[in-house]
Design a protein around this motif. Structure first.
Motif, PDB file in Angstrom:
ATOM      1  N   SER A  72      23.206  49.684  20.130  1.00  0.00           N
ATOM      2  CA  SER A  72      22.708  50.890  20.802  1.00  0.00           C
ATOM      3  C   SER A  72      23.697  52.049  20.675  1.00  0.00           C
ATOM      4  N   TYR A  73      24.986  51.725  20.747  1.00  0.00           N
ATOM      5  CA  TYR A  73      26.015  52.768  20.656  1.00  0.00           C
ATOM      6  C   TYR A  73      26.038  53.380  19.255  1.00  0.00           C
ATOM      7  N   LEU A  74      25.959  52.543  18.223  1.00  0.00           N
ATOM      8  CA  LEU A  74      25.940  53.038  16.851  1.00  0.00           C
ATOM      9  C   LEU A  74      24.669  53.840  16.579  1.00  0.00           C
ATOM     10  N   ARG A  76      23.016  55.533  18.772  1.00  0.00           N
ATOM     11  CA  ARG A  76      23.176  56.815  19.469  1.00  0.00           C
ATOM     12  C   ARG A  76      24.037  57.761  18.638  1.00  0.00           C
ATOM     13  N   ILE A  77      25.135  57.247  18.086  1.00  0.00           N
ATOM     14  CA  ILE A  77      26.005  58.087  17.260  1.00  0.00           C
ATOM     15  C   ILE A  77      25.238  58.632  16.064  1.00  0.00           C
ATOM     16  N   PHE A  78      24.451  57.766  15.432  1.00  0.00           N
ATOM     17  CA  PHE A  78      23.671  58.229  14.276  1.00  0.00           C
ATOM     18  C   PHE A  78      22.628  59.264  14.682  1.00  0.00           C
ATOM     19  N   ARG A  79      21.948  58.998  15.785  1.00  0.00           N
ATOM     20  CA  ARG A  79      20.855  59.879  16.203  1.00  0.00           C
ATOM     21  C   ARG A  79      21.337  61.304  16.440  1.00  0.00           C
ATOM     22  N   TYR A  80      22.543  61.446  16.979  1.00  0.00           N
ATOM     23  CA  TYR A  80      23.030  62.784  17.324  1.00  0.00           C
ATOM     24  C   TYR A  80      23.976  63.399  16.286  1.00  0.00           C
ATOM     25  N   THR A  81      24.533  62.582  15.393  1.00  0.00           N
ATOM     26  CA  THR A  81      25.451  63.133  14.389  1.00  0.00           C
ATOM     27  C   THR A  81      24.864  63.123  12.981  1.00  0.00           C
ATOM     28  N   ARG A  82      23.872  62.269  12.751  1.00  0.00           N
ATOM     29  CA  ARG A  82      23.233  62.149  11.434  1.00  0.00           C
ATOM     30  C   ARG A  82      24.231  61.768  10.337  1.00  0.00           C
ATOM     31  N   ALA A  83      25.276  61.055  10.706  1.00  0.00           N
ATOM     32  CA  ALA A  83      26.235  60.576   9.704  1.00  0.00           C
ATOM     33  C   ALA A  83      25.557  59.555   8.811  1.00  0.00           C
ATOM     34  N   GLY A  84      25.725  59.692   7.495  1.00  0.00           N
ATOM     35  CA  GLY A  84      25.053  58.829   6.545  1.00  0.00           C
ATOM     36  C   GLY A  84      25.677  57.445   6.426  1.00  0.00           C
ATOM     37  N   PRO A  85      25.036  56.531   5.683  1.00  0.00           N
ATOM     38  CA  PRO A  85      25.491  55.144   5.555  1.00  0.00           C
ATOM     39  C   PRO A  85      26.940  54.993   5.127  1.00  0.00           C
ATOM     40  N   SER A  86      27.401  55.802   4.188  1.00  0.00           N
ATOM     41  CA  SER A  86      28.763  55.650   3.675  1.00  0.00           C
ATOM     42  C   SER A  86      29.814  55.917   4.750  1.00  0.00           C
ATOM     43  N   VAL A  87      29.481  56.736   5.756  1.00  0.00           N
ATOM     44  CA  VAL A  87      30.420  57.013   6.844  1.00  0.00           C
ATOM     45  C   VAL A  87      30.721  55.736   7.610  1.00  0.00           C
ATOM     46  N   TYR A  88      29.695  54.920   7.847  1.00  0.00           N
ATOM     47  CA  TYR A  88      29.879  53.689   8.617  1.00  0.00           C
ATOM     48  C   TYR A  88      30.639  52.637   7.811  1.00  0.00           C
ATOM     49  N   VAL A  89      30.466  52.656   6.497  1.00  0.00           N
ATOM     50  CA  VAL A  89      31.237  51.738   5.653  1.00  0.00           C
ATOM     51  C   VAL A  89      32.712  52.111   5.698  1.00  0.00           C
ATOM     52  N   VAL A  90      33.015  53.412   5.576  1.00  0.00           N
ATOM     53  CA  VAL A  90      34.406  53.868   5.621  1.00  0.00           C
ATOM     54  C   VAL A  90      35.002  53.609   7.007  1.00  0.00           C
ATOM     55  N   VAL A 112      36.192  48.547  22.083  1.00  0.00           N
ATOM     56  CA  VAL A 112      35.381  48.651  20.873  1.00  0.00           C
ATOM     57  C   VAL A 112      34.632  49.982  20.768  1.00  0.00           C
ATOM     58  N   HIS A 113      34.117  50.489  21.888  1.00  0.00           N
ATOM     59  CA  HIS A 113      33.338  51.733  21.825  1.00  0.00           C
ATOM     60  C   HIS A 113      34.208  52.928  21.435  1.00  0.00           C
ATOM     61  N   ARG A 114      35.398  53.007  22.026  1.00  0.00           N
ATOM     62  CA  ARG A 114      36.296  54.118  21.687  1.00  0.00           C
ATOM     63  C   ARG A 114      36.824  53.992  20.256  1.00  0.00           C
ATOM     64  N   LEU A 115      37.041  52.763  19.831  1.00  0.00           N
ATOM     65  CA  LEU A 115      37.492  52.556  18.456  1.00  0.00           C
ATOM     66  C   LEU A 115      36.401  52.980  17.473  1.00  0.00           C
ATOM     67  N   VAL A 140      28.758  62.855  22.522  1.00  0.00           N
ATOM     68  CA  VAL A 140      27.949  61.761  21.973  1.00  0.00           C
ATOM     69  C   VAL A 140      28.541  60.408  22.369  1.00  0.00           C
ATOM     70  N   GLY A 141      29.873  60.331  22.317  1.00  0.00           N
ATOM     71  CA  GLY A 141      30.543  59.061  22.596  1.00  0.00           C
ATOM     72  C   GLY A 141      30.826  58.798  24.057  1.00  0.00           C
ATOM     73  N   GLY A 142      30.491  59.753  24.928  1.00  0.00           N
ATOM     74  CA  GLY A 142      30.726  59.569  26.362  1.00  0.00           C
ATOM     75  C   GLY A 142      32.162  59.808  26.771  1.00  0.00           C
ATOM     76  N   LEU A 143      32.832  60.737  26.074  1.00  0.00           N
ATOM     77  CA  LEU A 143      34.229  61.048  26.356  1.00  0.00           C
ATOM     78  C   LEU A 143      34.383  62.527  26.668  1.00  0.00           C
TER      79      LEU A 143
END
Length: 218
Positions: A72-74, A76-90, A112-115, A140-143
């Motif tokens: 759910s956290y990931l 949420r990050i995608f939904r609001y940032t639209r970071a593409g697949p390669s971002v999550y691999v990196v 884990v969430h902050r990391l 987005v991250g709750g910080l």
């Protein structure tokens, strides 16, 4: 994790479009599954180990465990940032590299969430040409913005600024992620990153060309 069709994953990674595709990249589900298993393994280890992490790596610890699953956290990050697949691999590369630098560090429910939000923020800046401000990532991250800035600052120094990810390293992590759903190779995600790199190269060349034209016209 729900069964993922190899054909669907291949199409998702190869044909992903930032503008046209609103679906969550399947790589997020794979990454979430990996991290969930890591959390479960570390919880078992913690029961038999009295080791305490270094104080400097405790910067990611939060006072209360967030009431949100990794998936759910990931999402949420995608939904609001639209970071593409390669971002999550990196980001996954950075997490693994961080754990290699600090073997006593254990990914747990409190960190884990902050990391994740920190590594995705840094990975986005590494991969993408355009990024949201840290203040936006923080919301987005709750910080707070201060917390987000501090986490990024501390992470970069803890990593000794070793943020470069070459294609061969990227491919190896893609292969590892794809093996999670029974797909060998790494071509599909790797192609996504190469497309991004090619776009960057073309943009740099166009900028240089326009600068030369402007100087000639002066």
């Amino acid at each position: 994790m729900a069964l993922i069709s190899p054909r669907k994953l291949r199409y998702d990674l190869y044909s992903y479009s930032y503008q046209e595709n609103s679906n969550t990249p399947l790589v997020i589900s794979v990454l979430a599954s990996l991290i969930e298993r890591t959390l479960a393994r570390n919880e078992r280890i913690a029961k038999n180990c009295k080791c305490r992490p270094l104080s400097k790596t405790r910067v990611f610890d939060c006072n209360e465990t967030p009431d949100m699953t990794i998936q759910s956290y990931l999402e949420r990050i995608f939904r609001y940032t639209r970071a593409g697949p390669s971002v999550y691999v990196v980001a996954y590369v950075y997490i693994d590299r961080f754990c290699q630098f600090y073997p006593e560090f254990r990914i747990g429910a409190r960190n884990v969430h902050r990391l994740l939000i920190t590594t995705i923020l840094v990975a986005s800046k590494y991969v993408e040409d355009m990024n949201y401000r840290n203040s936006y990532f923080a919301r987005v991250g709750g910080l707070t913005t201060y917390e987000m800035n501090k986490l990024e600052f501390e992470f970069l120094f803890l990593m000794k600024f070793k943020m470069h990810v070459n294609v061969s390293v990227f491919e190896s992590y893609c292969s590892h992620l794809e093996r999670e759903v029974g797909i060998g190779g790494g071509y599909q995600i790797e192609r996504t990153l190469r497309c991004a790199e090619e776009i960057k190269t073309k943009q740099i060349q166009e900028t240089r060309y326009n600068d030369q034209i402007n100087r000639l016209l002066l």
